[in-house]
Structures are given as structure tokens and as C-alpha cells.
Write a protein that holds these residues in place. Structure first.
Motif, mmCIF file in Angstrom:
data_model
loop_
_atom_site.group_PDB
_atom_site.id
_atom_site.type_symbol
_atom_site.label_atom_id
_atom_site.label_comp_id
_atom_site.label_asym_id
_atom_site.label_seq_id
_atom_site.Cartn_x
_atom_site.Cartn_y
_atom_site.Cartn_z
ATOM 1 N N LEU A 68 33.554 -0.643 -15.162
ATOM 2 C CA LEU A 68 33.191 -1.352 -13.826
ATOM 3 C C LEU A 68 32.322 -0.699 -12.962
ATOM 4 N N ILE A 69 32.347 0.846 -12.976
ATOM 5 C CA ILE A 69 31.784 1.622 -12.109
ATOM 6 C C ILE A 69 30.267 1.678 -12.311
ATOM 7 N N LEU A 98 28.766 -1.686 -11.261
ATOM 8 C CA LEU A 98 28.653 -1.999 -9.803
ATOM 9 C C LEU A 98 27.321 -1.180 -9.341
ATOM 10 N N ILE A 99 27.082 0.144 -9.865
ATOM 11 C CA ILE A 99 25.867 0.812 -9.517
ATOM 12 C C ILE A 99 24.861 0.048 -9.988
ATOM 13 N N VAL A 111 24.594 -3.159 -10.171
ATOM 14 C CA VAL A 111 24.391 -3.999 -9.174
ATOM 15 C C VAL A 111 23.854 -3.577 -7.893
ATOM 16 N N VAL A 112 24.502 -2.608 -7.242
ATOM 17 C CA VAL A 112 23.797 -2.032 -5.864
ATOM 18 C C VAL A 112 22.301 -1.577 -6.221
ATOM 19 N N TYR A 139 24.289 9.065 -9.848
ATOM 20 C CA TYR A 139 24.764 8.966 -8.588
ATOM 21 C C TYR A 139 23.688 9.393 -7.407
ATOM 22 N N LEU A 194 21.545 6.432 -7.200
ATOM 23 C CA LEU A 194 22.226 5.750 -6.249
ATOM 24 C C LEU A 194 22.203 6.149 -4.796
ATOM 25 N N ALA A 195 22.302 7.239 -4.614
ATOM 26 C CA ALA A 195 22.340 7.851 -3.107
ATOM 27 C C ALA A 195 20.722 7.716 -2.670
ATOM 28 N N GLY A 199 18.913 -2.669 -1.939
ATOM 29 C CA GLY A 199 18.751 -2.563 -3.640
ATOM 30 C C GLY A 199 17.131 -2.731 -3.769
#
Lengths: 290, 327
Positions: free
Chosen positions: A226-227, A230-231, A233-234, A271, A274-275, A284
């Protein structure tokens, strides 16, 4: 072909295969969000459900393809029930309540899997058609993984065609863009939502069936993937097909190549990405609504 | 905005006194439950501080909590430092990470924020899991507890440690309440009410969000330090993301944005979980269904429901007394 070249090509294929799996999962998540403004944390659990259904179907019929076909149908039905029972009512309840409801669903699904399939990891055989490695340019690579890559590209193509060339695709795009305006123009937005939700769930189930032979099938598999989904998607931008693909490729390749090139920091690289995206492009990379 | 009403003081004191009495008379197992309540309550207060009053719904407080526990263990075990220093390390580490997450996510809203916190929390999990020096999958053991013999307290004793934990709930509550009542806390609530207006007034929004998240994180760090001392053992299990969700459940169950509700929620959750797991091993499902029902019902939580009930009763009584003064 040198050995190092072959090594990098194999890594590239690994990255591509992981990306395609992520894409199958995140495309449903992102389109459901873009259209319904609904966050479904239980999407991972639906993926796990797909894997479990495919395991049982393979066990009963002895054919991989039974699971491959049955899993999306079963998960779409589960999604249908969820939509009618819970999600329709929670659509305007705000992100926190949606997160909480679907988080509760994760717990419920987790125990359902434990009750029906037990707590141990289960294996699914690759289909006979794609068993064993394929050789090309002196490289040996798993035929099944190539099939997954092909499937991902095929699904991307089909979704792209549907979204850009068909009437229902135009309705979906209109709904993402401006729900009320679309409704005013006579589009049955509720119905479009419902269809999209079910298709998104079916794709999650398909991802589960496809992942089953590569990863093993166990109750926590949904919460684990899931994580990353989600990453994706973001990073990609909620609601966009292009974003889901771009995000999947970025995350898939960074994880695969990171693990080879810089194993010490590999786990953190995604990550950091992501940041970076959150700071410089908070909506996004390819937001569906500009 | 936060107001310390008489009802809040009463409920909080009743819970703390109740827990202490339960500890004094309870068995070994009862004391374990009390410490569990304390850890969960402190964490829930820290989550409510940002989620209830600032609208920053966090799914990374479980990770901040685990980070605090690991910082405690790292100083205590790896560097052989005294527990007091380890507690400071836990708070500092938790504050720093909380501040960083708050700063990075300050421009995101709603679901983006929730997902981002989830991802950054998972980053801590992955880092801890992959780190050989922190014990990786195995974790670290041989932790020691704070030495409070100077004031005649022996934390090695189960009863005294449980009472100490309960007092920590009170301390955390007071700190959180003071922060929320300060000018800083008012501004933070203001950003929740209308972010654009606060920005127009010249408030550096990101600084307030980051600092609030950092302060809330440091409270989660206290919970982490307490958990590390409780089990005298840390493992990646502490940092798993679903725990953040469980804490959020506790906050919702007790009453979001009430600060005392989460404490009540923690008591209910721990004892309920204990009772359910006596009956069935599938307590996850029961908790999940309970959560869905709570949210579908409109989710004011236990304390919110209590407040509403009392307000309604007071409203019913008020016209009657008003009629009397007229006559």
C-alpha cells in the motif's frame, strides 16, 4: 554482449516489472481518488484479496488462468458491495473519516484472510505457458516477468484509449475536471463513479493475481504494498493516468537500481524523492486538474 | 480553540485517580495494562494536539513514537548513557523528525498530508529495519529504567513504574494544554480555521505548522521513551505504520479535538482489546468494525457524546430556572 551489460539489462527488466505491478495497483487508486475524491486505504487489501482468490482458483482448477480471470471479477464484486454499503455514504465525509473507515476495512480484511486462508505464506505456480526463462541476446530472463511487463503496457494502452477515444472516457475526464458541470450536462456522474470504482477494484484484483506467483500470498501483503502505491499516487499527481505511470516507473526503478548501486541508502531514496516532489510540486508531477 | 473546562479537569483527574487505584489493587497483569494505557494515552494526546486542533491528521505518530524509543535505546545501550540523557535524546530526536515532517508537508493539505505523513513514517521503519547498528530485525535489549532513587522512587518496582506512567499522562496533558492555550497555540488553531486569512495577516504558516508538529512529536517521543523503559527492549514492531492508525482510532473513539477524550479512548481501547482477545484471536476485525460504526455514526467520540449529553441536560434545566427568576 558483455556480462555487465546483461546484468544491467536484467536489472532494468526487474525495475520495469516491479513498476508495472505498482502501476496496476496505483492506477485504480489514483483514478478513484481523482473522480470520487475518495481515499481508499483498503485498496491494498483488495489486491491481497485478488491474490487469495487466485490462489484458491488455481488450487481448485489446477490452471493459473482460472485465477487470472476470476480474481478481478471477485474483487470487483467485493468493491461493488463496499461501494454500495459504505463508500457511497462516505463520499463527502472528508479525508480523515475516509481514511479511518478504510483503515477499519483493512483490519476486517486482515482477519477475514486469516480465518479463510490461515496465517502462512502460500505459493502459486507460474502458468505453464510462461514457465522457465526466455533467452534473448544471450540474456536469460523469466518469461513470466516479461508477461507481467507486457500486461502492464497493455493495460496502460487500453486505459489510455478508453479515456481519450470513447464516450465513457470523455465522461470520466469531464467528471474529474468538474463534477457538477458534468452532471449539469446530463452525465450520470453517480453511474460513472460506480463503474470507475469497480474497474479500479478489478485492476487491484488483477495485480494481486499477477503478483501471486512472484511474491507469495499472505495476509499482510496488502498493507505492505500500500505504501509504495500511495507514494506513486502522490508523486504522479492524484487522478492522472500519466502520473500513475510516471510515478510507478520512478518508484520501481529507484527501488530496483538503488538496491544495486547504493544498498546502504536504497530504502530511503524513494522517500527523498517524495519529499522533493512535495516541496517543489505539492500537487504531484502530472496533476489531473491544473 | 482549546478551553480547559471543569468537565475536562474532572474527567482527567477521575481517569488518573482510577488508574492509580487500579494499579494499587491490581495484579501484575493489571499493572501491565495500566502502563499500556499510559503509553497509548500520551501518544493519543500528542496526535490530538495536531489533528484535533490543527487539522493535521497524522499517520506518522506511531513512527515518531518508535523513533523516540529507538533513540532512548541507542543512547542507553549503544553509548552506555544514563537513562536521563536517553529520555532527552528521545525527545530531541522525536522533535527534530516531527519538525522536519511538518516543514516538508506544510504546503500539502487534506489527503496529501495524510499520505505524506504515512510515507515519512514508513521511511523511519525502513531505516530502522535496515540498520545493522540498531539491531535491524532483532532490535535491541538490555535497556535500563530512569533512576529516581533521589526522590525515593524505585522504577524497577512494577507498581511504582505503573504509577509513574500514569503521572506521565497528567504531565503530558498539562504540557499539551499549556501549548494550546498559549498565543502560539491560538495561532495554530487559527491556521486550521482559515489558513489563507492567517497568511494574509502575516503569519509564517509553515513555521507554526512545523513547530506544532515538532512539539507534538516530542510528546510522542516521551511515550516512546516510556515504552522503551517498560519492556526494556525495542524492535521494529514498534514502528509499524498500522500502529499510527490504531492511535488515530483511539483519538476518534475518545473524541477528536477534546484532548481529554483521547485519554478516555486509550483506557477503553486497552481494556476492550484485552477483553476481546480473551474471547477471540480475531480482535482486529472487532476493532475495525467498531471503528467503522463510530465514524459512520457521526463520530463525536465518547467524550464528545458526554459533553453533548450534559449540555442538552443543562439546556433543559436552564429555561426552568429562568422562569423562576422572572416570577
Amino acid at each position: 554482449m558483455t556480462d555487465t551489460m546483461a546484468f544491467w539489462i536484467v536489472q532494468g527488466l526487474h525495475g520495469l516489472q516491479f513498476s508495472m505491478l505498482l502501476f496496476l495497483l496505483s492506477v485504480g487508486l489514483t483514478v478513484i481518488f481523482g473522480l470520487l475524491h475518495f481515499v481508499n486505504l483498503a485498496h491494498g487489501a483488495l489486491y491481497a484479496l485478488g491474490a487469495f482468490v487466485s490462489f484458491s482458483a488455481v488450487k481448485l482448477t489446477g490452471s493459473y488462468w482460472a485465477g487470472f480471470l476470476l480474481a478481478p471479477v471477485a474483487v470487483a464484486i467485493a468493491g461493488m458491495l463496499l461501494y454500495l454499503g459504505l463508500i457511497k455514504r462516505m463520499r463527502n465525509a472528508g479525508p480523515m473519516n475516509q481514511v479511518l473507515i478504510t483503515f477499519g476495512l483493512i483490519f476486517v480484511f486482515l482477519d477475514i484472510f486469516r480465518i479463510f486462508w490461515g496465517d502462512i505464506a502460500l505459493g502459486v505456480e507460474e502458468p505453464a505457458l510462461f514457465s522457465g526463462p526466455i533467452e534473448f541476446w544471450g540474456i536469460k530472463y523469466s518469461a513470466y516477468r516479461l508477461f507481467v511487463i507486457g500486461l502492464g503496457i497493455f493495460v496502460l494502452g487500453v486505459l489510455h484509449l478508453i479515456l481519450s477515444r470513447t464516450q465513457i472516457g470523455a465522461m470520466i475526464r469531464a467528471g474529474v475536471d468538474n463534477e457538477h458541470m458534468a452532471a449539469c450536462l446530463g452525465i450520470n456522474v453517480e453511474k460513472v463513479f460506480f463503474i470507475v470504482f469497480c474497474v479500479g477494484c478489478a485492476l487491484a484484483g488483477l495485480a494481486g493475481a499477477v503478483a501471486a506467483p512472484i511474491l507469495s500470498v499472505y495476509p499482510g501483503m496488502g498493507t505492505e504494498i500500500l505504501i509504495p502505491a500511495l507514494i506513486v499516487v502522490v508523486i504522479g499527481g492524484l487522478g492522472s493516468l500519466k502520473g500513475a505511470m510516471a510515478g510507478s516507473l520512478l518508484v520501481g526503478f529507484i527501488q530496483t537500481f538503488g538496491a544495486v548501486i547504493a544498498p546502504q541508502i536504497a530504502s530511503v531514496l524513494v522517500y527523498v524523492l517524495l519529499a522533493g516532489v512535495l516541496i517543489f510540486r505539492p500537487a504531484g508531477l502530472f496533476p489531473a486538474r491544473s | 480553540m482549546f478551553h480547559q473546562t471543569k468537565l475536562k479537569t474532572f474527567v482527567l483527574l477521575a481517569i488518573l485517580v482510577g488508574l492509580i487505584i487500579y494499579t494499587m489493587n491490581g495484579s501484575y497483569f493489571g499493572r501491565e495494562l495500566v502502563v499500556e494505557v499510559a503509553i497509548l494515552a500520551i501518544l493519543a494526546i500528542s496526535v490530538d494536539m495536531v489533528s484535533g486542533y490543527g487539522g493535521m491528521v497524522s499517520l506518522c505518530h506511531g513512527a515518531i513514537f518508535g523513533l523516540g524509543a529507538y533513540a532512548y535505546a541507542a543512547v542507553n545501550v549503544l553509548m552506555g548513557g544514563p537513562p536521563a540523557l536517553a529520555v532527552v535524546a528521545a525527545i530531541v530526536a522525536a522533535f527534530t523528525f516531527g519538525f522536519a515532517v511538518g516543514a516538508v508537508t506544510s504546503r500539502t493539505r487534506g489527503i496529501f498530508f495524510i499520505m505524506a505523513t504515512l510515507a515519512f513514517g514508513q521511511m523511519i521503519y525502513v531505516m530502522i529495519f535496515d540498520s545493522k547498528s540498531l539491531g535491524g530485525d532483532d532490535g535491541m535489549w538490555g535497556l535500563t529504567r530512569l533512576d529516581l532513587s533521589a526522590i525515593g522512587v524505585n522504577l524497577e518496582s512494577g507498581v511504582q513504574f505503573a504509577i509513574f506512567s500514569v503521572l506521565c499522562i497528567g504531565l503530558t496533558y498539562v504540557v499539551a494544554a499549556l501549548i494550546l492555550r498559549s498565543a502560539f497555540g491560538r495561532t495554530f488553531s487559527g491556521i486550521h480555521e482559515n489558513e489563507d486569512r492567517m497568511r494574509a495577516l502575516g503569519t509564517p504558516v509553515w513555521k507554526f505548522k512545523a513547530l506544532a508538529f515538532g512539539l507534538s512529536g516530542s510528546l510522542a517521543g516521551i511515550a516512546g521513551a516510556l515504552a522503551a523503559q517498560h519492556t526494556m527492549f525495542v524492535s521494529p514492531e514498534l514502528v509499524i505504520w498500522t500502529f499510527s492508525g490504531e492511535v488515530l482510532i483511539v483519538v476518534i473513539l475518545g473524541g477528536l479535538g477534546t484532548l481529554v477524550g483521547p485519554v478516555l479512548g486509550a483506557v477503553v481501547m486497552v481494556f476492550l482489546k484485552h477483553e476481546i482477545s480473551n474471547i477471540t484471536t480475531y480482535w482486529h476485525m472487532i476493532i475495525g468494525i467498531l471503528l467503522i460504526i463510530t465514524v459512520m455514526a457521526g463520530g463525536r467520540g465518547i467524550y464528545g457524546g458526554l459533553e453533548q449529553y450534559l449540555a442538552r441536560r443543562a439546556a433543559k434545566a436552564a429555561p426552568a430556572s429562568g422562569a423562576k427568576t422572572d416570577a
